[in-house]
Each structure stands twice: as C-alpha cells, then as structure tokens.
Design a protein around this motif. Sequence first.
Motif, PDB file in Angstrom:
ATOM      1  N   LYS A 295     -24.610   8.338   2.487  1.00  0.00           N
ATOM      2  CA  LYS A 295     -23.529   9.185   1.960  1.00  0.00           C
ATOM      3  C   LYS A 295     -23.534  10.582   2.580  1.00  0.00           C
ATOM      4  CE  LYS A 295     -23.659   8.953  -2.622  1.00  0.00           C
ATOM      5  NZ  LYS A 295     -24.155   8.629  -3.985  1.00  0.00           N
ATOM      6  N   ARG A 302     -25.735   4.594   8.531  1.00  0.00           N
ATOM      7  CA  ARG A 302     -24.766   3.858   7.710  1.00  0.00           C
ATOM      8  C   ARG A 302     -25.450   2.655   7.099  1.00  0.00           C
ATOM      9  NH1 ARG A 302     -18.783   3.569  10.329  1.00  0.00           N
ATOM     10  NH2 ARG A 302     -18.391   5.780  10.131  1.00  0.00           N
ATOM     11  N   ASP A 353     -21.815   2.432  -6.869  1.00  0.00           N
ATOM     12  CA  ASP A 353     -21.752   3.830  -6.452  1.00  0.00           C
ATOM     13  C   ASP A 353     -20.319   4.220  -6.104  1.00  0.00           C
ATOM     14  OD1 ASP A 353     -21.904   6.170  -4.712  1.00  0.00           O
ATOM     15  OD2 ASP A 353     -24.069   5.842  -4.780  1.00  0.00           O
ATOM     16  N   TYR A 355     -19.098   6.398  -4.179  1.00  0.00           N
ATOM     17  CA  TYR A 355     -18.851   6.646  -2.744  1.00  0.00           C
ATOM     18  C   TYR A 355     -18.354   5.366  -2.074  1.00  0.00           C
ATOM     19  CZ  TYR A 355     -19.910   7.418   2.240  1.00  0.00           C
ATOM     20  OH  TYR A 355     -19.833   7.501   3.617  1.00  0.00           O
ATOM     21  N   LYS A 359     -14.387   4.469  -0.918  1.00  0.00           N
ATOM     22  CA  LYS A 359     -14.086   4.211   0.496  1.00  0.00           C
ATOM     23  C   LYS A 359     -13.863   2.727   0.765  1.00  0.00           C
ATOM     24  CE  LYS A 359     -16.598   8.194   2.314  1.00  0.00           C
ATOM     25  NZ  LYS A 359     -15.438   9.043   2.433  1.00  0.00           N
TER      26      LYS A 359
END
Length: 431
Positions: A295, A302, A353, A355, A359
Amino acid sequence: MTDTTKSATLTIGDKTYELPIYSPTAGPDVVDIRKLYGTAGVFTYDPGFTSTASCDSTITFIDGDKGILLHRGYPIDQLAEKSHYLEVCYLLMNGELPDAAALEDFETRITRHTMVHEQMHNFFRGFRRDAHPMATMVGVVGAMSAFYHDSTDINDEWQREVAAMRLIAKVPTIAAMAYKYSIGQPFVYPRNDLDYASNFLHMCFSVPAEEYHVDPILSRAMDRIFTLHADHEQNASTSTVRLASSSGANPFACIAAGIACLWGPAHGGANQACLEMLKEIGTPDRIPEFIGRAKDKNDPFRLMGFGHRVYKNFDPRATVMKQSADEVLDLLGIEDNPILQVAKELERQALEDPYFADKKLFPNVDFYSGIILEAMGFPTSMFTPIFAVSRTVGWVSQWKEMIADPQNKIGRPRQLYLGETQRDYVDIEKR
Ligand code: CMC
C-alpha cells in the motif's frame, strides 16, 4: 464488425471530424480513428493501450467488470468443468467444438507431433545448466524455425496449419526438456498413449530407472491449468505475437517473442513471483508488514497474484483454479503446508482491506496456479514455462486469425515526441 449509423464528432480548434463507430457482438463500441492522422493531422495518445482495440477478433471475449471470459462464446467455467485442453485448443483454432471424429483426428495429429527433432537435444546442451527454463524456451522455440523449414511460409495455408500443430504439440516437450536439463536428468521422450496433460507430467517427472504412474487427479489439475490459461484476448504476449507477425516473421520466431514477453512478472512471470513472495512472507504474522508495503506509494513492492488490467471484480479463472487447488491439496494431504496457510490468510486479509477493495484488486489466476504447481512438485522456475505451454494455442490461434485477415498491416504505432528538436552536430572538442 457491424457497421452502424453511429459516429463520434471530434472537434479540434474550429474543425470537426466525424469518426465512425462500430458495434461489436459483445463489449463496448469502438471509434474508428484510422483516418484521423490523414484528415486532422493528429495522433491519438494511449500508452499501455488502455483504450485501444488493436484488431478485430472472433476468438475470446472478456467482460472485466462482470468477470466473464468466453472462448468462441463458451464460458470458461463450463469449458474447465466439461471440456478438456485439447478440445479447447480445437475450439480456439477452428471456432466450433469438434464432433467425436474431428476431435479424435485432432488429438491424433497433435500426439504424432510431440517429438522434437533429435538434433535439438544438442541445441539444449549449449545452454548453461542453471539457465532459467524460460530463457531456454525462448531460444529453443525460436530455433524451431531452423529445424522445420517446411512450415515457415506464412502465405501457405497448409504450412500455417502444420506450424500451428507443431507448436501446440512440441512446446510441452521443449518445456519438459528445459526442466530436465536444468536438474541434470535425461530427457524423457513423449508417450503417445497418454493424454496431453499426463504426457507432460510424464516428461517432467519420470526417470528411466523406475516406472512412473500419473495420478488422474494431478493430470486433471494439470489439464485445468492448461485450459484456464489457453487464451486471454489481446494481452501483452498475444499482442507481441501479433506485432512480431505483422512484419511477416515466421511463426516459430513470433511465438518465441510471445514467450519472451510472457516471462515478465507483471504477466506470466507473476505465478513464480507470487510463490516466491509467499515463501518470503513465510509466516502469517508477517502478512500485515507485506500488505503495508504493497500500500506504500514509496515502495515499488506489489502483492503478486493480485490485480488485473481487465478484471475489476473477480478473475473467473481464479474461481475454478481455487477449486482445483483445494482438490489437489486434499489429494496430496498437505493441508498444513506453511505456504498454503500464508496464501489463505493473505487472501483473507487483502480482501478485507479497503485499499484492495477500493482499487478492485482481487486474487488472479496466478495466485492459485502457483499453489497447485508447487504441490505437484514443480519448482517455481517451471511455473511460467507451464503458462507458456498453455498459452501457445492462444498465440497460435490469434496468429492464424491475423494472417488470414485481408486487413492485416504491419503494426507501427506512433509517438508523442518530447525530445530535442533539430540541432546541429557539435564537434567533440567543443562539447
Ligand atoms: N499490489 C498493490 N497495489 C496494486 C497491485 C498489486 N498487485 N496492482 C495494482 N495496484 C495498484 C497500483 O499501485 C495503482 O495504484 P494507484 O492508482 O494508487 O497508482 C492501482 O492499483 C492500479 O494499478 P495499475 O498498475 O495502473 O493497473 P494495471 O491495470 O496497469 O496493472 C497488473 C495490472 C496485473 C499489471 C497489476 O495489477 C500488477 O502488477 N499485479 C501484480 C502482478 C500480477 O499478479 N500479474 C498477473 C496478472 S494475471 C496473469 C496474466 O494474465 O498475465
């Protein structure tokens, strides 16, 4: 391609340009900008081709939002459950499912092409023992054009067919030989009495000193891995094959180019990178540290096996692959495997999560395929070669479609030039 009455209007300064819009049988409309440079004197700008259709095709359709993957119209989950790899190969190459006689004929022809030219054995021996099998494959598949001259004329339809069959049949043999070479074991010849997946396992795992029996569940899992990776529309390696081929290069050279592109960790190399990442994480208590790194904008790390350029809700291949992973691990009785425990917990924590949710980053096919291949006994270096074996039919089908298309032109993108404008050469003593 259906011509419609729809068009788009582009205004540049005080001039307007009408651009035709075509409607596909499925998916978004496309705006035809081919004449734009000739009429308006501008190029379009689309690094990474995120909004560009590079060709028309009838082979594979993906709806990334809905998690749909169709080969010639058939959903991937139905093919994975009811069909098998060689039937899917026939479908991709020919457009329709075969009847029993056509399938038998196709399987016989593929099986009869599985051996490689004996002189190729010498060619392998030129590589270092510790070469990555993908490095060996790029070289040896490219070298097929030096061995099979009688199928390199792309203007001869029969030669194209023979080249296609040879590639689908021989790439598994080459991948298995690359593996055997890397571990110092003798090459194992293909066996014509085994199905495609069983034969591949036989060539990878048997040794002359003892008899090797292929477990049908492992063979089924191998076949599924091949089936789920068979084609994926205009992805990076397929586009590479098409671009290489657009110049008229021979099929073996083009597929070698596809293998080279597939190797990268953002594409086919992700399955190896994913498993190496799981090993590096090591224990579930370290997962938050790695999620934190993924993150962190300042950290290039990644989560490998997560995210996809096209799938933004789920990867339909991952759903089937996950089932296969459960079956194989159950069969092998390795529920307590530490890598598997890390994988399961990482998947759980990442999916919870915000994040990753915001995305739209979900586990992709490679998150699970690596777990299965590791359980089967393949080293991580063989994961991407196995992807290359599976994808060969996709490359070959797209290549055949492209060559047969009368609109086929050399691929030649343009650029947004940001370098120096013209300037005069300065002699070395004056610099
Ligand atoms: N971990 C953490 N963040 C990620 C990841 C990831 N795996 N993937 C994407 N992001 C973030 C990225 O940082 C970006 O954030 P921001 O908008 O804040 O800049 C956002 O998500 C969009 O990423 P992107 O790079 O613009 O998306 P893309 O469509 O260009 O990339 C991808 C797709 C597959 C290359 C990328 O998701 C990735 O690198 N994943 C890991 C490698 C992987 O598993 N590849 C296998 C793909 S499936 C097999 C195949 O078909 O080849």
